[in-house]
Write a protein that holds these residues in place. Structure first.
Motif, PDB file in Angstrom:
ATOM      1  N   ILE A 147       1.412  -0.759   0.264  1.00 55.37           N
ATOM      2  CA  ILE A 147      -0.065   0.135   0.574  1.00 55.37           C
ATOM      3  C   ILE A 147       0.609   1.280  -0.425  1.00 55.37           C
ATOM      4  O   ILE A 147       0.981   2.328  -0.528  1.00 55.37           O
ATOM      5  N   VAL A 148       2.080   1.343   1.049  1.00 54.22           N
ATOM      6  CA  VAL A 148       2.427   2.485   0.460  1.00 54.22           C
ATOM      7  C   VAL A 148       3.382   2.636  -0.569  1.00 54.22           C
ATOM      8  O   VAL A 148       3.058   3.293  -0.758  1.00 54.22           O
ATOM      9  N   LEU A 149       3.700   1.410  -0.519  1.00 56.79           N
ATOM     10  CA  LEU A 149       4.600   1.404  -2.305  1.00 56.79           C
ATOM     11  C   LEU A 149       3.903   2.114  -3.572  1.00 56.79           C
ATOM     12  O   LEU A 149       4.701   3.180  -3.711  1.00 56.79           O
ATOM     13  N   GLY A 150       2.793   1.733  -3.439  1.00 52.31           N
ATOM     14  CA  GLY A 150       1.707   2.294  -4.169  1.00 52.31           C
ATOM     15  C   GLY A 150       1.575   3.828  -4.294  1.00 52.31           C
ATOM     16  O   GLY A 150       1.503   4.952  -5.009  1.00 52.31           O
ATOM     17  N   VAL A 201      -1.142   1.727 -11.577  1.00 47.87           N
ATOM     18  CA  VAL A 201       0.040   1.264 -10.793  1.00 47.87           C
ATOM     19  C   VAL A 201      -1.093   0.931  -8.780  1.00 47.87           C
ATOM     20  O   VAL A 201      -0.995  -0.237  -8.110  1.00 47.87           O
ATOM     21  N   ALA A 202      -2.119   1.718  -9.080  1.00 42.81           N
ATOM     22  CA  ALA A 202      -3.221   1.868  -7.645  1.00 42.81           C
ATOM     23  C   ALA A 202      -4.316   0.568  -7.950  1.00 42.81           C
ATOM     24  O   ALA A 202      -4.328  -0.087  -6.752  1.00 42.81           O
ATOM     25  N   GLY A 203      -4.217  -0.245  -9.559  1.00 40.10           N
ATOM     26  CA  GLY A 203      -5.143  -1.788  -8.971  1.00 40.10           C
ATOM     27  C   GLY A 203      -4.456  -2.705  -9.079  1.00 40.10           C
ATOM     28  O   GLY A 203      -4.747  -3.277  -8.275  1.00 40.10           O
ATOM     29  N   PHE A 204      -2.957  -2.426  -9.130  1.00 40.64           N
ATOM     30  CA  PHE A 204      -2.568  -3.683  -9.594  1.00 40.64           C
ATOM     31  C   PHE A 204      -1.878  -3.622  -8.090  1.00 40.64           C
ATOM     32  O   PHE A 204      -1.504  -5.376  -6.824  1.00 40.64           O
ATOM     33  N   VAL A 205      -1.710  -2.431  -7.260  1.00 40.03           N
ATOM     34  CA  VAL A 205      -1.861  -3.005  -5.571  1.00 40.03           C
ATOM     35  C   VAL A 205      -2.910  -3.230  -4.830  1.00 40.03           C
ATOM     36  O   VAL A 205      -3.147  -4.302  -3.930  1.00 40.03           O
ATOM     37  N   ILE A 206      -3.628  -2.450  -4.981  1.00 37.24           N
ATOM     38  CA  ILE A 206      -5.473  -3.335  -4.628  1.00 37.24           C
ATOM     39  C   ILE A 206      -5.301  -4.605  -5.313  1.00 37.24           C
ATOM     40  O   ILE A 206      -6.093  -5.327  -4.340  1.00 37.24           O
TER      41      ILE A 206
END
Length: 144
Positions: free
Chosen positions: A79-82, A108-113
């Motif tokens: 989450i922090v990485l995103g 990237v947000a979609g990937f993190v989620i």
């Protein structure tokens, strides 16, 4: 682009930065505030990704404040990485390129989620319970 390539190619440089934020809650709060300002300024262009960021921001904020302690460290780091990636003006596609930079951030947000979806679902249930408890205690105080 596959998620493996996305993970290795774009996010690897941000892993150390994310780990540093985890150890310093004051810096984490500054990061969160910067991310929220950027997201709010770009809300229209972000579309439905704005909502995804709000979820990531919410869990990160509750973790910073010590309210939510159930997030596994691996998920918190993702989450922090995103968020670090989102705030960085120089990432896979520079943010000053209209719309393209935000598309990259949205990917990237979609990937993190997708990587932390189970933990985000647990967080949403926890958040709902906290809100229900708060509402029911407010009602009981008002009727006393």
């Amino acid at each position: 682009m596959t998620t493996d390539k996305l993970n290795n190619k774009r996010l690897k440089p941000y892993q150390k930065k994310a780990a540093k934020y985890i150890t310093d809650k004051k810096k984490s709060l500054d990061l969160l505030n910067n991310a929220m300002k950027k997201a709010n300024a770009k809300r229209g262009a972000l579309g439905e990704t704005w909502e995804k960021f709000q979820l990531l921001f919410g869990v990160f904020k509750d973790w910073i404040n010590g309210n939510y302690k159930e997030m596994p460290m691996r998920s918190l780091l993702m989450i922090v990485l995103g968020i670090v990636y989102f705030v960085s003006p120089i990432d896979g596609i520079f943010d000053y390129i209209p719309f393209a930079g935000l598309i990259d951030d949205a990917a990237v947000a979609g990937f993190v989620i997708s990587q932390v979806s189970v933990d985000l679902e647990r967080y949403k249930l926890w958040k709902k319970q906290v809100e229900e408890d708060s509402t029911s205690s407010s009602v009981s105080e008002a009727s006393s």
